[in-house]
Design an enzyme around this catalytic site. Structure first.
Site, PDB file in Angstrom:
ATOM      1  N   CYS A   1     -35.789  -0.084  29.531  1.00 56.07           N
ATOM      2  CA  CYS A   1     -34.475  -0.801  29.221  1.00 56.07           C
ATOM      3  C   CYS A   1     -34.192  -1.889  30.226  1.00 56.07           C
ATOM      4  CB  CYS A   1     -33.263   0.555  29.476  1.00 56.07           C
ATOM      5  SG  CYS A   1     -31.539  -0.330  29.507  1.00 56.07           S
TER       6      CYS A   1
ATOM      7  N   LYS B   1     -23.913 -16.159 -10.649  1.00 57.43           N
ATOM      8  CA  LYS B   1     -24.743 -15.017 -10.267  1.00 57.43           C
ATOM      9  C   LYS B   1     -24.212 -14.290  -9.207  1.00 57.43           C
ATOM     10  CE  LYS B   1     -29.524 -13.747  -9.923  1.00 57.43           C
ATOM     11  NZ  LYS B   1     -29.346 -13.100  -8.749  1.00 57.43           N
TER      12      LYS B   1
ATOM     13  N   SER C   1     -35.342  -8.225 -15.250  1.00 55.79           N
ATOM     14  CA  SER C   1     -35.017  -9.227 -14.037  1.00 55.79           C
ATOM     15  C   SER C   1     -34.795 -10.616 -14.786  1.00 55.79           C
ATOM     16  CB  SER C   1     -35.777  -9.134 -12.814  1.00 55.79           C
ATOM     17  OG  SER C   1     -37.081  -9.341 -13.392  1.00 55.79           O
TER      18      SER C   1
ATOM     19  N   ASP D   1       0.864  -1.113  -0.062  1.00 57.95           N
ATOM     20  CA  ASP D   1      -0.046   0.073  -0.144  1.00 57.95           C
ATOM     21  C   ASP D   1       0.841   1.151  -0.024  1.00 57.95           C
ATOM     22  OD1 ASP D   1      -1.805  -1.912   0.244  1.00 57.95           O
ATOM     23  OD2 ASP D   1      -2.647  -1.024   2.259  1.00 57.95           O
ATOM     24  N   ARG D   2       1.873   1.033   0.892  1.00 60.45           N
ATOM     25  CA  ARG D   2       2.835   2.386   0.909  1.00 60.45           C
ATOM     26  C   ARG D   2       3.547   2.707  -0.613  1.00 60.45           C
ATOM     27  NH1 ARG D   2       5.069   4.290   5.640  1.00 60.45           N
ATOM     28  NH2 ARG D   2       6.515   6.185   5.055  1.00 60.45           N
TER      29      ARG D   2
ATOM     30  N   CYS E   1     -31.407  -0.588  33.212  1.00 62.23           N
ATOM     31  CA  CYS E   1     -31.525   0.299  34.030  1.00 62.23           C
ATOM     32  C   CYS E   1     -33.134   0.749  34.297  1.00 62.23           C
ATOM     33  CB  CYS E   1     -30.716   1.540  33.670  1.00 62.23           C
ATOM     34  SG  CYS E   1     -31.613   2.531  32.438  1.00 62.23           S
TER      35      CYS E   1
ATOM     36  N   LYS F   1     -30.797 -20.881  -8.963  1.00 62.74           N
ATOM     37  CA  LYS F   1     -30.342 -20.298  -7.657  1.00 62.74           C
ATOM     38  C   LYS F   1     -29.771 -21.553  -6.557  1.00 62.74           C
ATOM     39  CE  LYS F   1     -32.326 -16.560  -6.346  1.00 62.74           C
ATOM     40  NZ  LYS F   1     -32.146 -15.312  -5.881  1.00 62.74           N
TER      41      LYS F   1
ATOM     42  N   ARG G   1     -30.096  -0.026 -10.567  1.00 62.52           N
ATOM     43  CA  ARG G   1     -30.965  -0.305 -11.444  1.00 62.52           C
ATOM     44  C   ARG G   1     -32.469   0.210 -11.351  1.00 62.52           C
ATOM     45  NH1 ARG G   1     -34.947  -4.234 -10.906  1.00 62.52           N
ATOM     46  NH2 ARG G   1     -35.195  -5.770 -12.689  1.00 62.52           N
TER      47      ARG G   1
HETATM   48  S1  IVH Z   1     -27.693 -11.557 -16.642  1.00 54.92           S
HETATM   49  C1  IVH Z   1     -31.780  -9.199 -18.454  1.00 54.92           C
HETATM   50  N1  IVH Z   1     -25.735 -12.360 -15.215  1.00 54.92           N
HETATM   51  O1  IVH Z   1     -28.923 -10.856 -11.069  1.00 54.92           O
HETATM   52  C2  IVH Z   1     -30.987  -9.724 -17.250  1.00 54.92           C
HETATM   53  N2  IVH Z   1     -27.417 -11.124 -14.232  1.00 54.92           N
HETATM   54  O2  IVH Z   1     -31.968 -11.460 -10.438  1.00 54.92           O
HETATM   55  C3  IVH Z   1     -29.745 -10.409 -17.530  1.00 54.92           C
HETATM   56  N3  IVH Z   1     -26.957 -10.788 -11.768  1.00 54.92           N
HETATM   57  O3  IVH Z   1     -30.768  -8.163 -12.550  1.00 54.92           O
HETATM   58  C4  IVH Z   1     -29.197 -10.547 -16.408  1.00 54.92           C
HETATM   59  N4  IVH Z   1     -24.926 -11.787 -11.679  1.00 54.92           N
HETATM   60  O4  IVH Z   1     -28.342  -7.687 -11.338  1.00 54.92           O
HETATM   61  C5  IVH Z   1     -26.864 -11.794 -15.284  1.00 54.92           C
HETATM   62  N5  IVH Z   1     -23.626 -12.826 -14.060  1.00 54.92           N
HETATM   63  C6  IVH Z   1     -24.927 -12.421 -14.112  1.00 54.92           C
HETATM   64  C7  IVH Z   1     -25.387 -11.797 -12.883  1.00 54.92           C
HETATM   65  C8  IVH Z   1     -26.475 -11.123 -13.067  1.00 54.92           C
HETATM   66  C9  IVH Z   1     -25.750 -11.112 -11.088  1.00 54.92           C
HETATM   67  C10 IVH Z   1     -28.128 -10.080 -11.274  1.00 54.92           C
HETATM   68  C11 IVH Z   1     -28.644  -9.068 -12.039  1.00 54.92           C
HETATM   69  C12 IVH Z   1     -29.963  -9.538 -12.420  1.00 54.92           C
HETATM   70  C13 IVH Z   1     -30.272 -10.094 -11.308  1.00 54.92           C
HETATM   71  C14 IVH Z   1     -31.434 -11.078 -11.331  1.00 54.92           C
END
Ligand code: IVH
Length: 703
Positions: free
Chosen positions: A406, A118, A84, A35-36, A409, A312, A139
């Site tokens: 509380c 993701k 989304s 860092d330095r 006290c 997921k 977003r």
């Molecule tokens: S592709 C049109 N790729 O997850 C949407 N999204 O739950 C295509 N996210 O809104 C999304 N990693 O904010 C994509 N590798 C990834 C991602 C990713 C995180 C988020 C993103 C999206 C949300 C949906």
């Protein structure tokens, strides 16, 4: 060459070097400099620009924190809607997705898929125009978001310029590494602020701060996951990500192209297996149709694209029962409900307690004593109750309410308007006093040994101590009279307290636990005031004047210091501490890098002839940087007796030179140069050209 041309050349080389190190550190996560050393490079660039302001272009690394001050974040439209993502937790649904993709593409098409992590952070849109970072937004509602361009510019993983012509619009996740969250939360705790529950909250909270200078203090990193405009980069998503990485943009680099459903599943499993080792949180895998042409054919529904789905991962969860709910009162007086649980195994540890955060959350979840609940570990943070199973109720469960008094006290609690927390307002509340004394005594504050929580409770209970200043009046006889306290322990406690009087003023300020004033701010405040007496002599009206001058002190901090100093109780406490001569005046702030050890970093290990802290201080006084671990770029490992092999191994690994204490002392005395006199004495650690150049501008102190 004129002096001006010369300066321009030097400027461009330095700027390029700073950018290259930013890239190594923030994009590759593989720093080369300490860092330095980095700070020295950066300081040189700034100094050069101060001397030649015409060299300071908007693309200079020094311009990441612009002068622009805003009162709120403007809303700006996205280039294209931020949709989304459809998601699933099971493979059958994933197979359905794959089937739909096949059905909607021309017959015989054999689409490739790209599988990638993701990332669990905050999503943003980022605009480059003709290679320059010009805009960005959160977003928001999907069609427009908050303008966070100045904040994005502070993130060193994101280049201010890239070699690209035309419009390039990207989507990315802003994340905080798990290891960085731990640090932020520690700082927040020291400043009396609530910790962030997980890296995502920390990232999105930090991203939306109004003052870019505050954003710059947060270790935010960007990971690009989509190109919205600029698809001509490549014909496929994976190809585009690879091109972006070549342009110096931060991507996760974990995209894999899969030709069959089996390959897709294998990739998902590889991400699931590996994600605990990623520095950021990953809550799933995203499966995307790879070819942009196929994506175009598939199109989108009103909510999400038909060419992508998120698989997921279920977070680590466990079910258990709530045995009781208790309330803890912290040093700031905040009441935190905590659930005592039937012990249960979760993510490698046995969990018996979970935070319920505040009354609002309890009400929202409708948690009752006796309930069967699901708990989840968010990152490496304390477990949280995330859901209740009402179907498991027998009728014997007891609803729970935040107490109106509380628990420590008995004072009526208050709800402050601007926060959900409920606080005990009584400054003499034993729980608050205990928290305050414990904080005061901690290592990073006054560093008083032998003063554990149990003893603090005894001291308060027996009436010997009502605030931190009373510690300095304690006599050995008084302590000896306490239960379970032997003469030797009593002497140790009194001696540790006595010793703490020699702590510099910044430690005292840290120990007072002024809201929003952690270690760094305390040091700055101590440097501005120099001593407790001076601080007291600033009348309330001058406090603002002095404190508002301190770089990095935002309005919240200034106001907090003002409020603290305005209180008659606090002033009385400070006056008593001044009378008792607790703490030494703050040593003058020293400009970085001067002395025989300037530009070199040291890690000290083993048993030495004097206290480790004293050796550290001597290194710092001689201009050296002290590190607590050997890392890449560390110049020297100083070894005493009983040195563990792990330390010397890491010195070998990172190329740090191993030296004995005597050699260090000679370097400090200027008798031995950190630069070798003969190759056999002390070898020069690997240094960068730029750091050497920095040194060359100053008189050579040690040769
Ligand atoms: S592709 C049109 N790729 O997850 C949407 N999204 O739950 C295509 N996210 O809104 C999304 N990693 O904010 C994509 N590798 C990834 C991602 C990713 C995180 C988020 C993103 C999206 C949300 C949906």
């Amino acid at each position: 060459m004129t002096a001006r041309e010369n300066a321009k050349l030097r400027h461009d080389a330095l700027a390029a070097e700073v950018r290259a190190h930013d890239y190594r550190y923030y994009v590759l996560d593989d720093p080369e400099l300490s860092d330095r050393e980095y700070d020295a490079l950066y300081a040189e660039l700034r100094a050069l620009e101060d001397e030649h302001p015409e060299l300071r272009s908007s693309q200079s690394p020094t311009q990441r924190v612009g002068g622009e001050l805003r009162s709120d974040l403007r809303t700006v439209p996205h280039v294209a809607p931020m949709m989304s993502l459809d998601n699933t937790y099971d493979y059958d649904e994933l197979a359905e997705f794959e089937r739909r993709v096949l059905d909607n593409l021309p017959a015989n098409a054999a689409p490739e898929f790209c599988v990638e992590p993701k990332l669990d952070g905050a999503s943003v849109e980022i605009l480059y125009r003709d290679g320059e970072l010009v805009g960005g937004s959160t977003r928001g509602d999907g069609s427009s978001g908050e303008d966070i361009a100045p904040n994005l510019k502070t993130m060193r993983s994101l280049p201010l310029t890239i070699p690209y012509r035309g419009p390039l619009t990207l989507r990315a996740e802003v994340v905080i590494f798990r290891r960085d969250l731990a640090k932020i939360n520690l700082t927040r705790a020291e400043a009396g602020e609530a910790p962030f529950a997980n890296p995502r909250n920390a990232a999105s909270g930090s991203l939306r701060m109004i003052d870019p200078r505050s954003v710059a203090q947060r270790p935010l990193r960007v990971m690009v996951w989509q190109v919205v405009e600029g698809a001509e980069l490549a014909a496929t998503h994976a190809g585009a990500l690879a091109r972006l990485a070549e342009l110096g943009l931060p991507t996760h680099r974990l995209e894999r192209v899969c030709k069959t459903p089996d390959e897709v599943r294998a990739c998902i499993e590889a991400i699931d297996a590996g994600r605990r080792a990623y520095p950021y949180e990953t809550d799933g895998a995203v499966v995307k149709v790879n070819a942009f042409s196929a994506q175009g054919i598939l199109g989108a529904t009103a909510k999400f694209p038909r060419w992508a789905i998120a698989y997921k991962f279920s977070a680590e969860r466990a079910n258990t029962r709530v045995l009781s709910i208790v309330v803890q009162v912290g040093r700031t007086g905040a009441l935190t409900p905590v659930a005592n649980l039937e012990p249960v195994q979760l993510g490698g540890t046995v969990v018996q307690r979970a935070s319920l955060h505040n009354a609002e959350i309890i009400e929202h979840l409708d948690v009752r004593v006796g309930d069967l609940v699901s708990i989840e570990k968010a990152g490496e943070i304390i477990p949280q109750v995330i859901a209740v199973d009402p179907s498991a109720r027998t009728g014997a469960e007891m609803p729970w309410q935040m107490p109106a008094e509380c628990p420590s006290c008995g004072s009526a609690v208050v709800a402050l308007e601007e926060e959900v927390a409920i606080r005990c307002p009584n400054p003499a509340c034993p729980a608050k006093v205990k928290g305050a004394i414990f904080h005061f005594s901690r290592r990073f504050a006054m560093d008083i040994d032998h003063l554990g929580e149990a003893l603090i409770e005894q001291l308060i209970g027996s009436g010997l101590v009502a605030d931190v200043s009373d510690l300095y009046d304690l006599k050995v006889e008084q302590l000896e009279a306490l239960e379970r306290m032997a003469n030797k322990s009593a002497v140790n406690v009194v001696q540790s307290i006595e010793r703490s009087r020699t702590q510099p003023f910044e430690r005292l300020l840290t120990g007072l636990g002024i809201e929003h004033v952690g270690q760094v701010a305390a040091r700055q405040l101590a440097e501005a005031a120099e001593s407790l007496e001076n601080l007291l002599s600033w009348g309330a009206e001058h406090v603002l004047e002095h404190v508002a001058q301190i770089a990095g002190f935002g309005p919240k901090m200034v106001e907090s210091v003002r409020r603290y100093l305005e209180s008659a109780d606090n002033r009385a406490l400070l006056e008593k501490l001044a009378r008792l001569q607790v703490s030494r005046p703050q040593p003058k702030a020293r400009a970085a890098a001067e002395g025989p050890l300037s530009g070199f970093s040291f890690c000290v290990t083993g048993v030495l002839s004097r206290k480790r802290e004293d050796v550290h201080a001597a290194i710092r006084d001689a201009g050296g940087e002290v590190l607590d671990k050997v890392k890449k770029g560390t110049s020297f490992l100083v070894i005493g007796e009983k040195v563990g092999k792990a330390k010397t191994d890491s010195a070998k690994k990172f190329g740090a030179q191993v030296i004995e204490e005597a050699a260090l002392e000679r370097m400090i005395a200027g008798e031995l140069s950190p630069v070798p006199e003969t190759p056999s004495t002390v070898a020069v650690p690997k240094k960068t050209k730029a750091t050497k150049a920095t040194k060359a501008t100053k008189p050579e102190a040690a040769s």
